[in-house]
Design an enzyme around this catalytic site. Structure first.
Site, mmCIF file in Angstrom:
data_model
loop_
_atom_site.group_PDB
_atom_site.id
_atom_site.type_symbol
_atom_site.label_atom_id
_atom_site.label_comp_id
_atom_site.label_asym_id
_atom_site.label_seq_id
_atom_site.Cartn_x
_atom_site.Cartn_y
_atom_site.Cartn_z
ATOM 1 N N CYS A 115 0.819 -1.226 0.000
ATOM 2 C CA CYS A 115 0.000 0.000 0.000
ATOM 3 C C CYS A 115 0.851 1.275 0.000
ATOM 4 O O CYS A 115 0.350 2.356 -0.289
ATOM 5 C CB CYS A 115 -0.964 -0.008 1.173
ATOM 6 S SG CYS A 115 -2.127 -1.376 1.052
ATOM 7 N N HIS A 263 -3.565 7.144 2.415
ATOM 8 C CA HIS A 263 -3.902 5.844 1.843
ATOM 9 C C HIS A 263 -5.319 5.459 2.276
ATOM 10 O O HIS A 263 -5.703 5.660 3.428
ATOM 11 C CB HIS A 263 -2.889 4.784 2.294
ATOM 12 C CG HIS A 263 -3.313 3.412 1.904
ATOM 13 N ND1 HIS A 263 -3.679 3.112 0.613
ATOM 14 C CD2 HIS A 263 -3.482 2.276 2.623
ATOM 15 C CE1 HIS A 263 -4.032 1.834 0.567
ATOM 16 N NE2 HIS A 263 -3.924 1.315 1.764
ATOM 17 N N ASN A 293 -10.225 -0.063 -0.697
ATOM 18 C CA ASN A 293 -8.766 0.028 -0.588
ATOM 19 C C ASN A 293 -8.131 -0.522 -1.863
ATOM 20 O O ASN A 293 -8.186 -1.730 -2.103
ATOM 21 C CB ASN A 293 -8.332 -0.782 0.649
ATOM 22 C CG ASN A 293 -6.819 -0.836 0.825
ATOM 23 O OD1 ASN A 293 -6.055 -0.358 -0.022
ATOM 24 N ND2 ASN A 293 -6.390 -1.424 1.925
HETATM 25 N N1 COA Z 1 -18.648 -8.342 8.416
HETATM 26 C C1 COA Z 1 -19.165 -8.656 9.628
HETATM 27 N N2 COA Z 1 -18.413 -9.013 10.672
HETATM 28 C C2 COA Z 1 -17.084 -9.074 10.482
HETATM 29 C C3 COA Z 1 -16.476 -8.788 9.247
HETATM 30 C C4 COA Z 1 -17.325 -8.412 8.185
HETATM 31 N N3 COA Z 1 -16.858 -8.092 6.985
HETATM 32 N N4 COA Z 1 -15.151 -8.922 9.380
HETATM 33 C C5 COA Z 1 -14.913 -9.302 10.636
HETATM 34 N N5 COA Z 1 -16.094 -9.409 11.302
HETATM 35 C C6 COA Z 1 -16.329 -9.799 12.699
HETATM 36 C C7 COA Z 1 -15.194 -10.600 13.278
HETATM 37 O O1 COA Z 1 -15.336 -11.961 12.958
HETATM 38 C C8 COA Z 1 -15.350 -10.318 14.737
HETATM 39 O O2 COA Z 1 -16.370 -11.127 15.243
HETATM 40 P P1 COA Z 1 -16.282 -11.734 16.752
HETATM 41 O O3 COA Z 1 -16.278 -10.527 17.636
HETATM 42 O O4 COA Z 1 -17.498 -12.548 16.850
HETATM 43 O O5 COA Z 1 -15.010 -12.507 16.796
HETATM 44 C C9 COA Z 1 -15.849 -8.877 14.784
HETATM 45 O O6 COA Z 1 -16.387 -8.599 13.471
HETATM 46 C C10 COA Z 1 -14.761 -7.890 15.092
HETATM 47 O O7 COA Z 1 -13.648 -8.211 14.233
HETATM 48 P P2 COA Z 1 -12.334 -7.379 14.236
HETATM 49 O O8 COA Z 1 -11.385 -7.921 13.225
HETATM 50 O O9 COA Z 1 -11.868 -7.268 15.653
HETATM 51 O O10 COA Z 1 -12.922 -5.988 13.729
HETATM 52 P P3 COA Z 1 -12.216 -4.605 13.702
HETATM 53 O O11 COA Z 1 -13.008 -3.642 14.497
HETATM 54 O O12 COA Z 1 -10.758 -4.702 13.980
HETATM 55 O O13 COA Z 1 -12.406 -4.187 12.176
HETATM 56 C C11 COA Z 1 -11.089 -4.068 10.160
HETATM 57 C C12 COA Z 1 -11.846 -4.967 11.149
HETATM 58 C C13 COA Z 1 -10.496 -4.938 9.092
HETATM 59 C C14 COA Z 1 -12.082 -3.106 9.546
HETATM 60 C C15 COA Z 1 -10.003 -3.266 10.934
HETATM 61 O O14 COA Z 1 -9.289 -4.124 11.796
HETATM 62 C C16 COA Z 1 -9.034 -2.561 10.035
HETATM 63 O O15 COA Z 1 -9.402 -1.669 9.299
HETATM 64 N N6 COA Z 1 -7.746 -2.883 10.118
HETATM 65 C C17 COA Z 1 -6.715 -2.245 9.357
HETATM 66 C C18 COA Z 1 -6.873 -2.431 7.880
HETATM 67 C C19 COA Z 1 -5.668 -1.870 7.169
HETATM 68 O O16 COA Z 1 -5.245 -0.781 7.428
HETATM 69 N N7 COA Z 1 -5.073 -2.622 6.305
HETATM 70 C C20 COA Z 1 -3.788 -2.217 5.819
HETATM 71 C C21 COA Z 1 -3.786 -1.646 4.551
HETATM 72 S S1 COA Z 1 -3.768 -2.814 3.295
#
Ligand code: COA
Length: 336
Positions: A115, A263, A293
């Site tokens: 990224c 980004h 993204n």
């Molecule tokens: N829809 C519904 N539920 C989802 C889901 C989706 N698409 N993806 C994950 N979940 C669930 C998980 O299974 C988890 O369930 P649980 O509590 O029963 O275990 C819950 O939602 C929380 O998951 P979590 O991964 O802790 O969510 P989060 O608040 O961290 O959000 C992201 C997930 C991916 C949005 C977030 O972590 C993020 O943006 N991370 C950084 C991304 C990034 O910058 N990438 C780098 C650039 S490439």
């Protein structure tokens, strides 16, 4: 020969026509429009259709940038393309872009910094121009994520954030001593110890005896894996840090920046970073709600849209900051 400053003289972008809404994803996996919008800010993204190649998107973006600059491919000395989703494992994507642009024998390479790929490529292009080795460089970011994600509940954390797209800029040696436009400073970092926190494990040349097996595919080890919270935490720490370093390197005050481009990984990350640095909303531009993204393509796509929407004009200072797999992160300061 005195070193020359490199300036951006053209921008372009291209996304596939096919719009994939959050509701459409909810038909493939256990997710909802509300969850995706609340956690990421994304409303829809674009996916390629059968037959459409990364080099097609990169080609359209490059032609748009060349047209904007009033140049042809024969005016370009080098093509640098950032991607993490290369059209083929080797030689990559840039060679197919090269073919599509009928680029003669101009050298081209793919650059892999995920990224942060566009900012890494911008830095190399800037150095080639400053050294006098090149006069004009086509710098591209291009990703096709849609064919690489796990579109089931197993892969929903990553599948909902990625989109397909390409962005391009033309960088040119600024030969006018009275024109202050140019890349003022680029600051880059990487920390390989986090590489497995956001990666695709296979195919891998280190896997013996074969890069990928049926078992690995059955286990989904060819899909991107991300420790979301871990990545989030690092992104919101590193992005403000490197943005501040780059501004200091350019001797530019935060208040003097006209537009901040981050980004587009997650709108919440960007809001957090902006809040930490007290950047007002009217100096931030995001398009993640429409495209998701697009990794290395995100920043040049933002540049192309901001340029066409009149958000960037001559004399403006633009600050661009990215964070991604590797981990890699970086920031660039440009005077338009
Ligand atoms: N829809 C519904 N539920 C989802 C889901 C989706 N698409 N993806 C994950 N979940 C669930 C998980 O299974 C988890 O369930 P649980 O509590 O029963 O275990 C819950 O939602 C929380 O998951 P979590 O991964 O802790 O969510 P989060 O608040 O961290 O959000 C992201 C997930 C991916 C949005 C977030 O972590 C993020 O943006 N991370 C950084 C991304 C990034 O910058 N990438 C780098 C650039 S490439």
């Amino acid at each position: 020969m005195p070193s020359k400053r490199a300036k951006i003289v053209g921008t372009g972008m291209c996304v596939p026509e096919r719009v994939v809404t959050n509701d459409e994803l909810a038909g493939m996996m256990d997710t909802t429009d509300e969850w995706i919008q609340q956690r990421t800010g994304i409303k829809e993204r674009r996916w390629i259709t059968p037959g459409q190649m990364p080099a097609d998107l990169a080609g359209e973006a490059s032609l748009a940038a060349l047209e904007r600059a009033g140049l042809g491919i024969e005016d370009i000395d080098f093509i640098l393309l950032g991607t993490l989703s290369s059209q083929h494992e080797f030689p990559g994507t840039s060679f197919f872009l090269h073919e599509r642009l009928s680029a003669g024998e101009i050298p081209c390479i793919d650059l892999r910094a995920q990224c942060s790929g566009f900012l890494y490529a911008l830095n190399f292009a800037d150095s080639l121009i400053q050294s006098g080795k090149c006069r004009r460089i086509l710098v591209v970011g291009c990703e096709v994520h849609s064919t690489g994600i796990d579109p089931t509940t197993r892969g929903r954390d990553v599948a909902v954030i990625f989109g397909d797209g390409a962005g391009a800029v033309i960088l040119e040696a600024n030969e006018d001593d009275d024109d202050p436009a140019g890349i003022l400073h680029v600051r880059l970092h990487a920390q390989g110890k986090h590489a497995r926190r956001l990666w695709i494990e296979a195919p891998a040349s280190g896997e013996w005896p074969c890069r990928i097996s049926k078992e690995m595919i059955d286990e989904g080890r060819h899909f991107p894996k991300m420790e979301g919270k871990y990545v989030f935490k690092h992104a919101v720490t590193r992005m403000p840090e490197v943005l501040t370093e780059a501004l200091a390197g350019a001797s530019i005050k935060l208040d003097d920046v006209s537009l901040f481009l981050f980004h587009q990984a997650n709108l919440r990350i960007n809001e957090y970073v902006a809040g930490k640095l007290e950047i007002p909303d009217d100096r931030l531009f995001n398009n993640i709600e429409r495209y998701g993204n697009c990794s290395a393509a995100s920043i040049p796509m933002l540049l192309a849209e901001a340029d066409r929407e009149g958000l960037i004009t001559s004399g403006h200072i633009i600050s661009m900051t990215a964070f991604g797999s590797g981990f890699t992160w970086g920031s660039a300061v440009v005077r338009w």
